[in-house]
Design an enzyme around this catalytic site. Structure first.
Site, PDB file in Angstrom:
ATOM      1  N   LYS A  36      -5.425   2.056   0.228  1.00 20.95           N
ATOM      2  CA  LYS A  36      -5.840   3.099  -0.719  1.00 20.95           C
ATOM      3  C   LYS A  36      -7.367   3.085  -0.928  1.00 20.95           C
ATOM      4  CE  LYS A  36      -1.363   3.314  -3.101  1.00 20.95           C
ATOM      5  NZ  LYS A  36      -0.665   3.467  -4.412  1.00 20.95           N
ATOM      6  N   HIS A  48      -0.207   1.371   0.050  1.00 21.28           N
ATOM      7  CA  HIS A  48       1.096   2.043   0.056  1.00 21.28           C
ATOM      8  C   HIS A  48       1.865   1.542   1.266  1.00 21.28           C
ATOM      9  CE1 HIS A  48       4.115   5.244   0.143  1.00 21.28           C
ATOM     10  NE2 HIS A  48       3.878   5.312   1.445  1.00 21.28           N
TER      11      HIS A  48
END
Ligand code: CDP
Ligand code: MG
Length: 140
Positions: A9, A115
């Site tokens: 991220k 993620h």
């Protein structure tokens, strides 16, 4: 062998944690099939998190996910999807087990470093934002 997909991220990328995250992934025995760097569009970020549409954290999450550069990694291992989710840890870094990627590099529930896809269908959809048709060339 199974293929899975991880996104570094924006905050973890900006703070220089790509190397540390890749080191943890390689230490666990994943083979890196491909890597691609990009800043997600809002549509792509909404696609990534479509299951959460309408929840209170959805729009702030899209703001964050579109705020800077990210890295997508195609990974392969036995039982790769479950194995990567275990290595990544719990959603909230404060509740994530020691040595998990989110415990090491996460800052908050939203800014939780990475993620990880949670099913073969999600691997295909989420990796397409980074690799498009190249995903086929990576044999996923
Ligand atoms: O990423 P993971 O599958 O562990 O969690 P999720 O429940 O599917 O939520 C997706 C993402 O939404 C999380 O990784 C968080 O970044 C974010 N989220 C948030 O910002 N606030 C929450 N209360 C729950 C999730
Ligand atoms: Mg999830």
């Amino acid at each position: 062998m199974e293929t899975t997909f991880l996104i570094v991220k924006p905050r973890a990328f900006a703070e220089g944690h790509v190397g540390g995250i890749v080191t943890e992934i390689e230490r666990e025995g994943f083979e890196i099939l491909g890597a691609a760097s990009r800043r997600l569009t809002r549509e792509e970020a909404a696609g990534l998190y479509e299951v959460h549409e309408g929840k209170p954290f959805f729009e702030p999450l899209l703001d964050f996910m579109t705020s800077g550069t990210t890295i997508g990694l195609m990974l392969r291992a036995d039982d790769a999807i479950a194995k990567l989710r275990a290595l990544v840890g719990a959603t909230d870094p404060a509740e994530s087990a020691p040595r998990t990627i989110r415990a090491l590099y996460g800052n908050s529930k939203t800014e939780n470093a990475v993620h990880a896809s949670d099913s073969p269908e999600r691997v295909e959809r989420e990796s397409s934002f980074y690799f498009g048709d190249c995903a086929r060339a990576l044999n996923i």
